[in-house]
Design a protein around this motif. Sequence first.
Motif, mmCIF file in Angstrom:
data_model
loop_
_atom_site.group_PDB
_atom_site.id
_atom_site.type_symbol
_atom_site.label_atom_id
_atom_site.label_comp_id
_atom_site.label_asym_id
_atom_site.label_seq_id
_atom_site.Cartn_x
_atom_site.Cartn_y
_atom_site.Cartn_z
ATOM 1 N N MET A 93 -0.230 -49.840 41.328
ATOM 2 C CA MET A 93 -1.164 -50.908 41.645
ATOM 3 C C MET A 93 -0.521 -51.853 42.656
ATOM 4 N N ASN A 94 -1.290 -52.285 43.644
ATOM 5 C CA ASN A 94 -0.770 -53.155 44.693
ATOM 6 C C ASN A 94 -1.529 -54.469 44.679
ATOM 7 N N ASP A 95 -0.871 -55.504 44.187
ATOM 8 C CA ASP A 95 -1.509 -56.813 44.107
ATOM 9 C C ASP A 95 -1.093 -57.735 45.246
ATOM 10 N N HIS A 96 -0.275 -57.244 46.163
ATOM 11 C CA HIS A 96 0.190 -58.091 47.250
ATOM 12 C C HIS A 96 -0.957 -58.387 48.201
ATOM 13 N N PHE A 97 -0.986 -59.587 48.766
ATOM 14 C CA PHE A 97 -2.101 -60.007 49.613
ATOM 15 C C PHE A 97 -2.295 -59.123 50.838
ATOM 16 N N ASN A 98 -1.228 -58.507 51.346
ATOM 17 C CA ASN A 98 -1.361 -57.709 52.567
ATOM 18 C C ASN A 98 -1.753 -56.257 52.282
ATOM 19 N N LEU A 108 -0.112 -53.743 51.452
ATOM 20 C CA LEU A 108 0.850 -52.699 51.813
ATOM 21 C C LEU A 108 1.458 -52.127 50.546
ATOM 22 N N ASN A 109 1.608 -50.801 50.535
ATOM 23 C CA ASN A 109 2.357 -50.233 49.426
ATOM 24 C C ASN A 109 3.848 -50.314 49.755
ATOM 25 N N ARG A 110 4.683 -49.955 48.824
ATOM 26 C CA ARG A 110 6.133 -50.102 49.019
ATOM 27 C C ARG A 110 6.646 -49.236 50.166
ATOM 28 N N SER A 111 6.089 -48.058 50.334
ATOM 29 C CA SER A 111 6.514 -47.168 51.413
ATOM 30 C C SER A 111 6.155 -47.743 52.778
ATOM 31 N N GLU A 112 4.929 -48.247 52.912
ATOM 32 C CA GLU A 112 4.507 -48.861 54.169
ATOM 33 C C GLU A 112 5.372 -50.073 54.501
ATOM 34 N N ASP A 113 5.598 -50.890 53.496
ATOM 35 C CA ASP A 113 6.421 -52.083 53.676
ATOM 36 C C ASP A 113 7.837 -51.714 54.113
ATOM 37 N N GLU A 114 8.391 -50.686 53.495
ATOM 38 C CA GLU A 114 9.750 -50.261 53.817
ATOM 39 C C GLU A 114 9.842 -49.736 55.254
ATOM 40 N N ARG A 115 8.856 -48.940 55.678
ATOM 41 C CA ARG A 115 8.872 -48.423 57.044
ATOM 42 C C ARG A 115 8.777 -49.543 58.063
ATOM 43 N N LEU A 116 7.906 -50.517 57.807
ATOM 44 C CA LEU A 116 7.782 -51.651 58.731
ATOM 45 C C LEU A 116 9.060 -52.491 58.749
ATOM 46 N N ALA A 117 9.672 -52.673 57.604
ATOM 47 C CA ALA A 117 10.925 -53.424 57.540
ATOM 48 C C ALA A 117 12.018 -52.726 58.346
ATOM 49 N N CYS A 118 12.070 -51.398 58.236
ATOM 50 C CA CYS A 118 13.060 -50.636 59.022
ATOM 51 C C CYS A 118 12.824 -50.822 60.508
ATOM 52 N N ASP A 148 0.851 -44.006 59.328
ATOM 53 C CA ASP A 148 0.638 -45.452 59.423
ATOM 54 C C ASP A 148 0.001 -45.816 60.763
ATOM 55 N N VAL A 149 0.443 -45.168 61.812
ATOM 56 C CA VAL A 149 -0.135 -45.353 63.148
ATOM 57 C C VAL A 149 -0.294 -43.975 63.787
ATOM 58 N N SER A 150 -1.196 -43.894 64.749
ATOM 59 C CA SER A 150 -1.476 -42.628 65.416
ATOM 60 C C SER A 150 -0.533 -42.425 66.600
ATOM 61 N N ALA A 151 0.177 -41.305 66.599
ATOM 62 C CA ALA A 151 1.054 -40.967 67.729
ATOM 63 C C ALA A 151 0.233 -40.760 68.989
ATOM 64 N N VAL A 152 -0.926 -40.146 68.858
ATOM 65 C CA VAL A 152 -1.776 -39.886 70.020
ATOM 66 C C VAL A 152 -2.227 -41.198 70.649
ATOM 67 N N VAL A 153 -2.699 -42.119 69.834
ATOM 68 C CA VAL A 153 -3.162 -43.409 70.355
ATOM 69 C C VAL A 153 -1.992 -44.204 70.927
ATOM 70 N N ALA A 154 -0.854 -44.181 70.243
ATOM 71 C CA ALA A 154 0.317 -44.913 70.734
ATOM 72 C C ALA A 154 0.754 -44.375 72.093
ATOM 73 N N CYS A 155 0.771 -43.066 72.259
ATOM 74 C CA CYS A 155 1.174 -42.479 73.548
ATOM 75 C C CYS A 155 0.145 -42.776 74.627
ATOM 76 N N ARG A 156 -1.115 -42.778 74.272
ATOM 77 C CA ARG A 156 -2.153 -43.158 75.240
ATOM 78 C C ARG A 156 -1.946 -44.614 75.677
ATOM 79 N N ASN A 157 -1.649 -45.484 74.720
ATOM 80 C CA ASN A 157 -1.393 -46.888 75.052
ATOM 81 C C ASN A 157 -0.153 -47.035 75.921
#
Length: 110
Positions: free
Chosen positions: A1-6, A8-18, A74-83
């Motif tokens: 269960m994820n009660d944090h306001f944003n 994010l699950n723990r995995s998403e949070d960890e990847r962004l922190a890295c 978490d993000v699209s490689a295709v969209v990121a490369c297009r950007n």
Amino acid sequence: MNDHFNKLNRSEDERLACLMEECGEVIQAIGKIMRHGYGSHDPTVQNSPNNRAMLTKEIGDVLACIDMLFDSGDVSAVVACRNRDEKLLKIRKYLHHQEDHLASSPKPSI
């Protein structure tokens, strides 16, 4: 269960922190290059790598974190490369000191 306001699950949070941490290390490496040059190195550490090598390492670390974001969906490689390609085209008119071939050709998309 994820009660944090944003929501994010723990995995998403960890990847962004890295990614955030590694981006900070790239910024630090750039600051050292701008102050002391690419060829300088830490004089307090015997056989320490020069600033160019440190920047290269830190960029590799950022790329690894970006790959984690791509691989997890978490993000699209295709969209990121297009950007990225769009940015390379847009930024040309603002670059004053780049060789034409560097400023004008986008990298291949994945």
